[in-house]
Scaffold this motif. Structure first.
Motif, mmCIF file in Angstrom:
data_model
loop_
_atom_site.group_PDB
_atom_site.id
_atom_site.type_symbol
_atom_site.label_atom_id
_atom_site.label_comp_id
_atom_site.label_asym_id
_atom_site.label_seq_id
_atom_site.Cartn_x
_atom_site.Cartn_y
_atom_site.Cartn_z
ATOM 1 N N ASN A 123 87.452 38.216 -44.106
ATOM 2 C CA ASN A 123 86.679 37.533 -45.143
ATOM 3 C C ASN A 123 86.761 38.339 -46.457
ATOM 4 O O ASN A 123 86.280 39.470 -46.523
ATOM 5 C CB ASN A 123 85.223 37.419 -44.667
ATOM 6 N N PHE B 209 70.076 37.782 -42.641
ATOM 7 C CA PHE B 209 70.438 39.127 -43.146
ATOM 8 C C PHE B 209 71.794 39.479 -42.568
ATOM 9 O O PHE B 209 72.351 38.729 -41.752
ATOM 10 C CB PHE B 209 69.394 40.160 -42.669
ATOM 11 N N SER B 210 72.336 40.631 -42.935
ATOM 12 C CA SER B 210 73.539 41.168 -42.287
ATOM 13 C C SER B 210 73.345 42.657 -42.072
ATOM 14 O O SER B 210 72.612 43.308 -42.827
ATOM 15 C CB SER B 210 74.778 40.974 -43.172
ATOM 16 N N TYR C 277 77.057 23.986 -51.616
ATOM 17 C CA TYR C 277 77.253 25.113 -50.707
ATOM 18 C C TYR C 277 78.645 25.697 -50.883
ATOM 19 O O TYR C 277 79.645 25.011 -50.758
ATOM 20 C CB TYR C 277 77.024 24.741 -49.232
ATOM 21 N N ILE D 142 80.782 44.539 -40.781
ATOM 22 C CA ILE D 142 79.679 43.768 -41.387
ATOM 23 C C ILE D 142 79.449 42.547 -40.504
ATOM 24 O O ILE D 142 80.403 41.814 -40.200
ATOM 25 C CB ILE D 142 80.017 43.314 -42.823
ATOM 26 N N GLN D 143 78.209 42.328 -40.099
ATOM 27 C CA GLN D 143 77.896 41.187 -39.232
ATOM 28 C C GLN D 143 76.614 40.499 -39.690
ATOM 29 O O GLN D 143 75.568 41.133 -39.782
ATOM 30 C CB GLN D 143 77.737 41.658 -37.777
ATOM 31 N N GLY D 144 76.749 39.204 -39.979
ATOM 32 C CA GLY D 144 75.585 38.413 -40.336
ATOM 33 C C GLY D 144 74.784 38.035 -39.098
ATOM 34 O O GLY D 144 75.333 37.912 -37.999
ATOM 35 N N SER E 74 87.153 42.506 -40.782
ATOM 36 C CA SER E 74 86.995 41.085 -41.115
ATOM 37 C C SER E 74 88.138 40.679 -42.030
ATOM 38 O O SER E 74 88.659 41.509 -42.780
ATOM 39 C CB SER E 74 85.665 40.851 -41.849
ATOM 40 N N GLN F 172 77.031 33.735 -34.492
ATOM 41 C CA GLN F 172 75.781 33.744 -35.270
ATOM 42 C C GLN F 172 74.692 34.358 -34.397
ATOM 43 O O GLN F 172 73.885 33.653 -33.794
ATOM 44 C CB GLN F 172 75.398 32.312 -35.664
ATOM 45 N N ARG G 74 76.220 36.664 -51.949
ATOM 46 C CA ARG G 74 76.506 37.317 -50.678
ATOM 47 C C ARG G 74 77.215 38.662 -50.894
ATOM 48 O O ARG G 74 76.893 39.656 -50.256
ATOM 49 C CB ARG G 74 77.382 36.362 -49.880
ATOM 50 N N LEU H 214 74.982 29.526 -39.696
ATOM 51 C CA LEU H 214 74.275 29.465 -40.982
ATOM 52 C C LEU H 214 75.057 28.679 -42.036
ATOM 53 O O LEU H 214 74.499 27.816 -42.723
ATOM 54 C CB LEU H 214 73.996 30.903 -41.445
ATOM 55 N N GLY H 215 76.355 28.998 -42.145
ATOM 56 C CA GLY H 215 77.169 28.306 -43.141
ATOM 57 C C GLY H 215 77.241 26.809 -42.877
ATOM 58 O O GLY H 215 77.025 25.984 -43.776
ATOM 59 N N VAL I 106 72.474 32.996 -49.327
ATOM 60 C CA VAL I 106 71.632 33.726 -50.286
ATOM 61 C C VAL I 106 71.962 33.308 -51.719
ATOM 62 O O VAL I 106 71.065 33.178 -52.563
ATOM 63 C CB VAL I 106 71.758 35.254 -50.033
ATOM 64 N N LYS J 4 83.693 40.230 -47.819
ATOM 65 C CA LYS J 4 83.345 41.503 -47.173
ATOM 66 C C LYS J 4 84.289 42.609 -47.646
ATOM 67 O O LYS J 4 83.848 43.742 -47.896
ATOM 68 C CB LYS J 4 83.418 41.355 -45.650
ATOM 69 N N HIS K 206 66.344 37.098 -46.332
ATOM 70 C CA HIS K 206 65.749 35.911 -46.949
ATOM 71 C C HIS K 206 65.390 34.907 -45.856
ATOM 72 O O HIS K 206 65.913 34.967 -44.747
ATOM 73 C CB HIS K 206 66.655 35.299 -48.027
HETATM 74 O O1 LIG Z 1 75.592 37.510 -44.446
HETATM 75 C C1 LIG Z 1 75.543 36.331 -44.805
HETATM 76 N N1 LIG Z 1 74.951 36.032 -46.006
HETATM 77 C C2 LIG Z 1 74.917 34.781 -46.483
HETATM 78 O O2 LIG Z 1 74.379 34.538 -47.545
HETATM 79 C C3 LIG Z 1 75.515 33.793 -45.658
HETATM 80 N N2 LIG Z 1 75.644 32.475 -45.832
HETATM 81 C C4 LIG Z 1 76.261 32.011 -44.788
HETATM 82 N N3 LIG Z 1 76.552 32.978 -43.911
HETATM 83 C C5 LIG Z 1 77.143 32.711 -42.606
HETATM 84 O O3 LIG Z 1 76.650 33.570 -41.587
HETATM 85 C C6 LIG Z 1 77.480 33.467 -40.447
HETATM 86 C C7 LIG Z 1 77.683 34.798 -39.788
HETATM 87 O O4 LIG Z 1 78.253 35.723 -40.717
HETATM 88 P P1 LIG Z 1 79.477 36.660 -40.407
HETATM 89 O O5 LIG Z 1 79.066 38.045 -40.739
HETATM 90 O O6 LIG Z 1 80.051 36.444 -39.058
HETATM 91 O O7 LIG Z 1 80.515 36.208 -41.533
HETATM 92 P P2 LIG Z 1 81.787 35.258 -41.572
HETATM 93 O O8 LIG Z 1 81.840 34.352 -40.401
HETATM 94 O O9 LIG Z 1 81.787 34.616 -42.906
HETATM 95 O O10 LIG Z 1 82.977 36.308 -41.589
HETATM 96 P P3 LIG Z 1 83.869 36.928 -40.416
HETATM 97 O O11 LIG Z 1 83.181 36.673 -39.108
HETATM 98 O O12 LIG Z 1 85.194 36.254 -40.534
HETATM 99 O O13 LIG Z 1 83.936 38.382 -40.748
HETATM 100 C C8 LIG Z 1 78.743 32.806 -40.939
HETATM 101 O O14 LIG Z 1 78.687 31.461 -40.514
HETATM 102 C C9 LIG Z 1 78.613 32.864 -42.448
HETATM 103 O O15 LIG Z 1 79.289 31.810 -43.077
HETATM 104 C C10 LIG Z 1 76.096 34.118 -44.434
HETATM 105 N N4 LIG Z 1 76.102 35.373 -44.003
#
Ligand SMILES: O=c1[nH]c(=O)c2ncn([C@@H]3O[C@H](COP(=O)(O)OP(=O)(O)OP(=O)(O)O)[C@@H](O)[C@H]3O)c2[nH]1
Length: 204
Positions: free
Chosen positions: A23, A114-115, A165, A88-90, A21, A57, A182, A152-153, A172, A26, A136
């Motif tokens: 990000n 969650f992630s 935000y 790491i994946q949300g 990532s 997502q 986070r 989510l964001g 979280v 992370k 959560h």
């Molecule tokens: O784990 C999380 N805890 C949080 O409290 C949280 N608040 C918002 N998000 C959002 O969840 C989506 C998928 O997350 P995600 O793992 O793909 O991350 P990301 O898009 O930020 O990074 P990346 O894909 O560039 O690595 C993205 O829209 C994030 O913005 C969170 N994720």
């Protein structure tokens, strides 16, 4: 591995972590998690754009885990000289238990967030540890927007018209009023995912 193992004041062993990532939350969390589990070593972490191979997502626990695993596998291929590879994946998931309705219908209409974290180690990434962050529940206005395809964001941002935000603290962080962010959630899951790496002679 780019250091020398030491017992008496020599340079501590240095390890490279490749995170799937760009990000910074992370990447920083991975670094912090490794440092707390292996205090006698030094670490550096690099973020690399990795393909999760799932929706941005994912709406299923297993798909978020798959996304974390795909990211770790991709970064292993991109950075074979690193010592550890992290994905790491949300994700979100409809709460399957339905306790809030009292109807026992197995579906509450609430979304859990969650992630998943996957950490690969060993010579060729053959040693794997994994863990999920804390869970959560999302507010109903955010949930409604996510039904219409917002991630989510973006759903938080729109529901709160951008006020309060902050993507670094994430959902979280906003909902706990900054008590638990986070990055902290990722650090704790990294520590759990490092259990097999910290106990390499134990079978899991
Ligand atoms: O784990 C999380 N805890 C949080 O409290 C949280 N608040 C918002 N998000 C959002 O969840 C989506 C998928 O997350 P995600 O793992 O793909 O991350 P990301 O898009 O930020 O990074 P990346 O894909 O560039 O690595 C993205 O829209 C994030 O913005 C969170 N994720």
């Amino acid at each position: 591995m780019s250091g020398t193992n030491t017992t008496s004041g020599a340079t501590p062993t240095h390890y490279q972590i490749a995170v799937g990532s760009l990000n910074p939350v992370k990447i920083d969390a991975a670094l912090e998690g490794f440092r707390s589990v292996f205090p006698g070593a030094t670490f550096s972490a690099t973020g690399v754009l990795a393909n999760p191979g799932v929706d941005s997502q994912p709406f299923l626990d297993g798909m978020a885990l798959l996304g974390a695993w795909n990211r770790a596998q991709h970064v292993l291929r991109l950075c074979p000289d690193a010592d550890y590879w992290v994905g790491i994946q949300g994700g979100v998931q409809w709460d399957p238990y339905g306790l809030n309705t009292g109807e026992g219908n197995g579906y509450s209409g609430q979304l859990q967030a969650f992630s998943w974290v996957v950490v690969l180690g060993g010579d060729r990434g053959e040693l794997m540890g994994k863990s999920r962050t804390v869970t959560h529940y999302l507010p109903s206005d955010v949930t409604d927007l996510m039904r219409f395809g917002y991630d989510l964001g973006s759903a938080h941002y729109r529901a709160h018209r951008g006020i309060d935000y902050n993507p670094t603290d994430g959902s979280v962080g906003l909902l706990t009023h900054g008590i638990y962010g986070r990055e902290e959630s990722y650090i704790h899951a990294i520590i759990m995912a490092l259990i097999p790496h910290r106990n390499p002679t134990v079978a899991f």
